[in-house]
Scaffold this motif. Structure first.
Motif, PDB file in Angstrom:
ATOM      1  N   ASP A 144       0.524  -1.642  -0.300  1.00 50.85           N
ATOM      2  CA  ASP A 144       0.062  -0.164  -0.202  1.00 50.85           C
ATOM      3  C   ASP A 144       0.872   1.507  -0.102  1.00 50.85           C
ATOM      4  O   ASP A 144       0.573   1.951  -0.725  1.00 50.85           O
ATOM      5  CB  ASP A 144      -1.073  -0.075   1.292  1.00 50.85           C
ATOM      6  CG  ASP A 144      -1.807   1.464   0.783  1.00 50.85           C
ATOM      7  OD1 ASP A 144      -2.747   1.475  -0.001  1.00 50.85           O
ATOM      8  OD2 ASP A 144      -1.590   1.837   2.274  1.00 50.85           O
ATOM      9  N   ASP A 145       1.787   1.447   1.015  1.00 50.10           N
ATOM     10  CA  ASP A 145       3.109   2.343   0.987  1.00 50.10           C
ATOM     11  C   ASP A 145       3.351   3.144  -0.122  1.00 50.10           C
ATOM     12  O   ASP A 145       3.702   3.679  -0.480  1.00 50.10           O
ATOM     13  CB  ASP A 145       3.759   2.626   2.274  1.00 50.10           C
ATOM     14  CG  ASP A 145       2.743   2.622   3.159  1.00 50.10           C
ATOM     15  OD1 ASP A 145       1.985   3.785   3.667  1.00 50.10           O
ATOM     16  OD2 ASP A 145       4.056   2.738   4.501  1.00 50.10           O
ATOM     17  N   LEU A 146       3.812   1.325  -0.909  1.00 48.61           N
ATOM     18  CA  LEU A 146       4.692   1.987  -2.816  1.00 48.61           C
ATOM     19  C   LEU A 146       3.667   2.305  -3.235  1.00 48.61           C
ATOM     20  O   LEU A 146       4.660   2.695  -3.862  1.00 48.61           O
ATOM     21  CB  LEU A 146       5.027   0.288  -2.309  1.00 48.61           C
ATOM     22  CG  LEU A 146       5.937   0.293  -3.779  1.00 48.61           C
ATOM     23  CD1 LEU A 146       7.535   1.080  -4.352  1.00 48.61           C
ATOM     24  CD2 LEU A 146       6.194  -1.437  -3.666  1.00 48.61           C
ATOM     25  N   ARG A 147       2.417   1.811  -3.250  1.00 49.64           N
ATOM     26  CA  ARG A 147       1.452   2.487  -4.633  1.00 49.64           C
ATOM     27  C   ARG A 147       1.128   3.917  -3.783  1.00 49.64           C
ATOM     28  O   ARG A 147       1.206   4.134  -5.259  1.00 49.64           O
ATOM     29  CB  ARG A 147       0.647   1.308  -4.481  1.00 49.64           C
ATOM     30  CG  ARG A 147       0.670  -0.154  -4.784  1.00 49.64           C
ATOM     31  CD  ARG A 147      -0.538  -1.083  -3.922  1.00 49.64           C
ATOM     32  NE  ARG A 147      -1.977  -0.067  -4.220  1.00 49.64           N
ATOM     33  CZ  ARG A 147      -3.106  -0.639  -4.162  1.00 49.64           C
ATOM     34  NH1 ARG A 147      -2.872  -1.001  -2.315  1.00 49.64           N
ATOM     35  NH2 ARG A 147      -3.988  -0.350  -3.843  1.00 49.64           N
ATOM     36  N   ARG A 148       0.958   3.742  -3.513  1.00 51.45           N
ATOM     37  CA  ARG A 148       1.108   5.583  -3.240  1.00 51.45           C
ATOM     38  C   ARG A 148       2.101   6.451  -3.555  1.00 51.45           C
ATOM     39  O   ARG A 148       1.952   7.439  -3.813  1.00 51.45           O
ATOM     40  CB  ARG A 148       0.457   5.471  -1.763  1.00 51.45           C
ATOM     41  CG  ARG A 148      -0.429   5.096  -0.953  1.00 51.45           C
ATOM     42  CD  ARG A 148      -2.188   5.234  -1.008  1.00 51.45           C
ATOM     43  NE  ARG A 148      -3.135   4.689  -0.628  1.00 51.45           N
ATOM     44  CZ  ARG A 148      -4.653   4.906  -1.582  1.00 51.45           C
ATOM     45  NH1 ARG A 148      -4.414   5.782  -2.514  1.00 51.45           N
ATOM     46  NH2 ARG A 148      -5.227   4.092  -1.485  1.00 51.45           N
ATOM     47  N   LEU A 149       3.086   6.130  -2.657  1.00 44.98           N
ATOM     48  CA  LEU A 149       4.303   6.762  -3.024  1.00 44.98           C
ATOM     49  C   LEU A 149       4.770   6.466  -4.479  1.00 44.98           C
ATOM     50  O   LEU A 149       5.458   7.849  -5.153  1.00 44.98           O
ATOM     51  CB  LEU A 149       5.416   6.325  -2.298  1.00 44.98           C
ATOM     52  CG  LEU A 149       7.100   6.975  -2.107  1.00 44.98           C
ATOM     53  CD1 LEU A 149       5.960   8.498  -0.732  1.00 44.98           C
ATOM     54  CD2 LEU A 149       7.420   6.273  -1.088  1.00 44.98           C
ATOM     55  N   ALA A 150       4.961   5.435  -5.260  1.00 46.95           N
ATOM     56  CA  ALA A 150       5.113   5.229  -6.672  1.00 46.95           C
ATOM     57  C   ALA A 150       4.034   6.402  -7.252  1.00 46.95           C
ATOM     58  O   ALA A 150       4.425   7.110  -8.310  1.00 46.95           O
ATOM     59  CB  ALA A 150       5.360   3.656  -7.326  1.00 46.95           C
ATOM     60  N   GLU A 151       3.046   6.665  -7.482  1.00 46.17           N
ATOM     61  CA  GLU A 151       1.974   7.512  -7.644  1.00 46.17           C
ATOM     62  C   GLU A 151       2.386   8.964  -7.770  1.00 46.17           C
ATOM     63  O   GLU A 151       1.731   9.393  -8.671  1.00 46.17           O
ATOM     64  CB  GLU A 151       0.568   7.560  -6.766  1.00 46.17           C
ATOM     65  CG  GLU A 151      -0.436   6.776  -7.734  1.00 46.17           C
ATOM     66  CD  GLU A 151      -2.243   7.095  -6.349  1.00 46.17           C
ATOM     67  OE1 GLU A 151      -2.613   6.323  -6.401  1.00 46.17           O
ATOM     68  OE2 GLU A 151      -1.952   8.554  -6.624  1.00 46.17           O
ATOM     69  N   THR A 152       3.003   9.113  -6.774  1.00 42.05           N
ATOM     70  CA  THR A 152       4.170  10.379  -7.037  1.00 42.05           C
ATOM     71  C   THR A 152       5.021  10.662  -7.836  1.00 42.05           C
ATOM     72  O   THR A 152       5.867  12.070  -8.093  1.00 42.05           O
ATOM     73  CB  THR A 152       4.291  10.572  -4.863  1.00 42.05           C
ATOM     74  OG1 THR A 152       4.730  10.561  -4.882  1.00 42.05           O
ATOM     75  CG2 THR A 152       3.534  11.292  -4.336  1.00 42.05           C
ATOM     76  N   ARG A 153       5.752  10.020  -8.351  1.00 40.20           N
ATOM     77  CA  ARG A 153       7.027  10.160  -9.119  1.00 40.20           C
ATOM     78  C   ARG A 153       6.604   9.552 -10.004  1.00 40.20           C
ATOM     79  O   ARG A 153       7.589   9.989 -10.599  1.00 40.20           O
ATOM     80  CB  ARG A 153       7.882   9.251  -8.629  1.00 40.20           C
ATOM     81  CG  ARG A 153       8.416   9.227  -6.462  1.00 40.20           C
ATOM     82  CD  ARG A 153       9.447   9.820  -6.513  1.00 40.20           C
ATOM     83  NE  ARG A 153       9.625  10.318  -5.110  1.00 40.20           N
ATOM     84  CZ  ARG A 153       9.597  10.542  -4.184  1.00 40.20           C
ATOM     85  NH1 ARG A 153       7.717  10.694  -3.919  1.00 40.20           N
ATOM     86  NH2 ARG A 153      10.195  10.512  -2.814  1.00 40.20           N
ATOM     87  N   THR A 154       5.950   9.350 -10.620  1.00 36.67           N
ATOM     88  CA  THR A 154       5.311   8.884 -12.313  1.00 36.67           C
ATOM     89  C   THR A 154       4.314   9.298 -12.544  1.00 36.67           C
ATOM     90  O   THR A 154       3.657   9.907 -12.618  1.00 36.67           O
ATOM     91  CB  THR A 154       5.952   7.473 -12.302  1.00 36.67           C
ATOM     92  OG1 THR A 154       5.822   7.386 -13.616  1.00 36.67           O
ATOM     93  CG2 THR A 154       4.854   6.679 -11.602  1.00 36.67           C
ATOM     94  N   GLY A 155       4.085   9.011 -14.787  1.00 39.94           N
ATOM     95  CA  GLY A 155       3.808   9.514 -15.053  1.00 39.94           C
ATOM     96  C   GLY A 155       2.107   8.435 -15.146  1.00 39.94           C
ATOM     97  O   GLY A 155       1.143   8.664 -16.064  1.00 39.94           O
TER      98      GLY A 155
END
Lengths: 484, 484
Positions: free
Chosen positions: B389-400
């Motif tokens: 869950d944390d990874l998914r949320r953080l990944a959203e902020t780093r990519t398009g």
């Protein structure tokens, strides 16, 4: 609270704030509006004291500001600006099998707003930039304008309390004070986008910082604008007096401190409106300008114009009780051409320039000399269509809003509004600072490919739990492309 | 033709080109696509000679390129991207009487495209940037990439002829050659927006020029991207071999010269996939890289990694007939942390890095270290939801673009595509270089207030002669805002 803590809290709020539902955002923004409305009797006297603007204007501006918050609340509730798109998988897609691809807009992150001096409510702490950034789901840091510090703090307390009481995370909103703090924040990697409303010089300085950071960020600056007005002979013949009066009312509105103030008006030579103009100006009495620096800047600008341009001062610059009164200069077209760089520089205050033209061709030539402007206004009759065709086409390339037979001051806050324009009127000609589209500045798209439905954000889930608009592209469409 | 003439012709084409109807734009773009398709047997051998890419890849890329032109043709024909909005007058509007206000998007002006090396069709002379700018109604100047000059000239001749024969003005399209010409054009006031696909260093250099011109312009740069992949233990357990093979296929595709190449893959320690990986890589034979400078740059980057990072080379870098063959490095998580700046720098060519993690928490920490990336890929099972869950949320902020259980190479050209991302993957995180939304980069809004219907552009006229979507805001709506 020191700046480092502010920035830490703001970035700390990002994740939670981004996940709020449309209904939560709606509730937060409406609560801010309600509290500002309820505090009007407390806020307006402070605004009067700090800005020297009259009470009716400030009450009107506050009402506009809370209406704007409610509009963005409604926008957030509908979820339309999430721009949710769903491509169904398509094994026969033209460029190869198309995956399950879904796209929405997510908040860009922490937004830093540099507040303006001239609209202490509508373009300040709880103004359009803040309302639209909060609607997008971005934590906001407002750098208070030095011109109204007490009002800024008062407003900020109301905004913070409304957000806290409606469940927003602690870092969702902060006020910071001082130029150094603003510049330091803009340089900080924890800020993801910034807005600014003010002078060309200030805006370019900040835009440079935003572009030269190790991680450049979007910078939405609304800078200077001359807002030219072109009046045809037919319009003068049909309603010259009304045009002259409307012009005076517009350029003196708010003591000439509107970003949409008409700073130059092209009238046909022999318009015969001098009497109407001087009489109307004589009936205006303006109070102190917003700040000492605007007051001295206006005096300097008048001197620069007087020293360099010449022409006939229809109404000489004067002061009453130390306050600049409206003034008006008339020049002929050759003088405009000779001094166009000077004439086309904004004079922020109650002053405007009439350029008297002898040939409609001069209007096209003049338009070709214009820099980008927030507005361009035409006063014309429908029969002028052919004569003004070149002017109209050229004007479209120089501005974000074209106005016919009305005045540029007063910017309606609506879906079709565009308050922006080519440089130097803004640093980002694709975006608007006013109207529902303003929220687009703070959203960036993210596509999700082949995701489990349960892992998708709500706006992209098949069941559409937030009931927002989803735009679906069915399979098979690419077969039709390019076949006439 | 000298650059000055090119720029004069391009600006000269602005007004006429902007006025073309949706049907005219459609016809122009389809004609370009038809002529490119018809010339495939002439174009592909030249592309093979200049880029060293294999024939099937180039034929596929050309087909994608012409499909893309047809897609933008279809977009132009529907007129949807004009985003026509009509606010009906509303005397009772919340913030004061609302005028008759209509808004649409108009072409931004002359667009300068810096072509890429790695997609000689799809991101070059007639690629997505050109197709979308022409669809928007902007005259286009392409700065040819030095890697495929003959193909560029051949393509440009076909594009120019197609445009001329379908009635586009003379300056609607030009090719220019040489770095100096590109830089001079970017500095020139006659250019209104620019695109670039290439390295971080080159992109930042050009972005600086665009920002520092006397009149700054929008610059849409697609720069470097590391495209991280995170693989869960459950995914390895369920289909480790397929993941390993898919990874090798993806990072070696096009000899590793995709902007979406997976440059770093997080696998759980003890994944046991070394055999599959080395065997799959052993079956790959890559030819020469695109250009001499990419070849030497790749060698330098491999040396920098080898000298500084350490780790186990699962497949050592080798060359066959002077051509770099695929190589793969494995490092443990502490090594990644120690050298993350180096590891997270793009290596443009057939190389990737495996990071072996021991704890899912390390994935979140790793994601927090990521710079902006065009894509982030997850290989996971639905049961991993909570753990990731944390990874998914953080990944959203780093990519398009987030990809689940597929691979980032291969970018579908569709309405929901987003090929962009936070800096340094692009210089403009709001915009995409691929998909229908790419056209938005070249359009700016203009509002028309109180215009005679006959003076409005066709998309905003009441009779809607082009039959495009018009979004109307009726009077009375503001009464509902903020009332729950």
């Amino acid at each position: 609270m020191d700046l480092d803590t502010v920035l830490d809290q703001a970035t700390g709020a990002n994740a939670e704030f981004a996940r709020h539902t449309p209904q939560q955002r709606y509730t937060q923004l409406v609560e801010i509006a309600d509290r500002l409305d309820a505090a009007a009797d407390e806020l307006v006297p402070v605004a009067m004291e700090e800005t020297h603007l009259p009470e009716p204007r400030l009450r009107g501006e506050l009402a506009r500001t809370t209406m704007q918050l409610r509009m963005f609340a409604e926008q957030a509730r509908t979820g339309e600006f999430l721009d949710a798109r769903i491509d169904d998988p398509d094994p026969d897609f033209g460029s190869g099998p198309r995956p399950n691809l879904r796209r929405m807009r997510v908040p860009i992150g922490v937004v830093l707003n540099f507040a303006a001096s001239n609209f202490p409510f509508a373009f300040s702490v709880a103004g359009g930039d803040t309302a639209s950034a909060l609607a997008a789901g971005c934590p906001v840091i407002v750098k208070a304008h030095e011109g109204h510090p007490k009002l800024s703090e008062l407003t900020a307390r109301l905004v913070s309390a409304a957000l806290t009481d409606t469940g927003a995370p602690a870092g969702a909103f902060h006020l910071i004070e001082g130029r150094d703090a603003g510049v330091d924040a803009l340089r900080d990697d924890r800020v993801d986008a910034a807005t600014f409303t003010g002078s060309v010089r200030g805006g370019l300085f900040l835009a440079g910082i935003a572009a030269e950071r190790p991680r450049p960020i979007p910078f939405y600056g609304e800078l200077g604008s001359i807002n030219p007005v072109f009046v045809s002979q037919a319009a003068v013949d049909a309603r010259g007096q009304a045009i002259a009066e409307g012009f005076v009312d517009s350029f003196t509105l708010g003591s000439g401190q509107f970003c949409t103030k008409p700073g130059i008006v092209f009238l046909p030579t022999g318009h015969g409106l001098e009497g109407v103009l001087t009489e109307r100006i004589g009936g205006k009495r303006t109070g102190a300008l917003l700040t000492d620096s605007i007051t001295s800047g206006f005096a300097d600008r008048l001197k620069e114009i007087g020293d360099q341009i010449g022409g006939r001062m229809l109404v000489e610059p004067t002061t009453v009780d130390g306050c600049h009164q409206p003034a008006l200069l008339a020049i002929d077209y050759p003088t405009f051409v000779e001094h166009s760089d000077n004439v086309l520089t904004e004079a922020f205050g109650p002053f405007s320039i009439i350029v008297e033209y002898t040939d409609v061709k001069q209007l096209t030539d003049a338009a070709d000399r214009l820099h980008g402007s927030l507005t361009i206004t035409l006063h014309a009759e429908e029969a002028d269509a052919d004569a003004l065709d070149d002017l109209r086409r050229l004007a479209e390339t120089r501005t974000g809003r074209l106005i016919l037979n009305e005045w540029p001051t007063g910017v309606s806050v609506t879906p079709a509004q565009h308050h922006g324009g080519p440089f130097p009127s803004t640093t980002s000609p694709l975006h608007t600072a006013v109207g529902t589209a303003a929220v687009e500045r703070f959203l960036r798209p993210v596509a999700f490919q082949n995701y489990f439905d349960s892992w998708l954000p709500e706006p992209l889930q098949e069941a559409n739990p937030w009931n927002i608009p989803q735009k679906r592209s069915p399979a098979g469409q690419s077969k039709l492309w390019g076949r006439s």
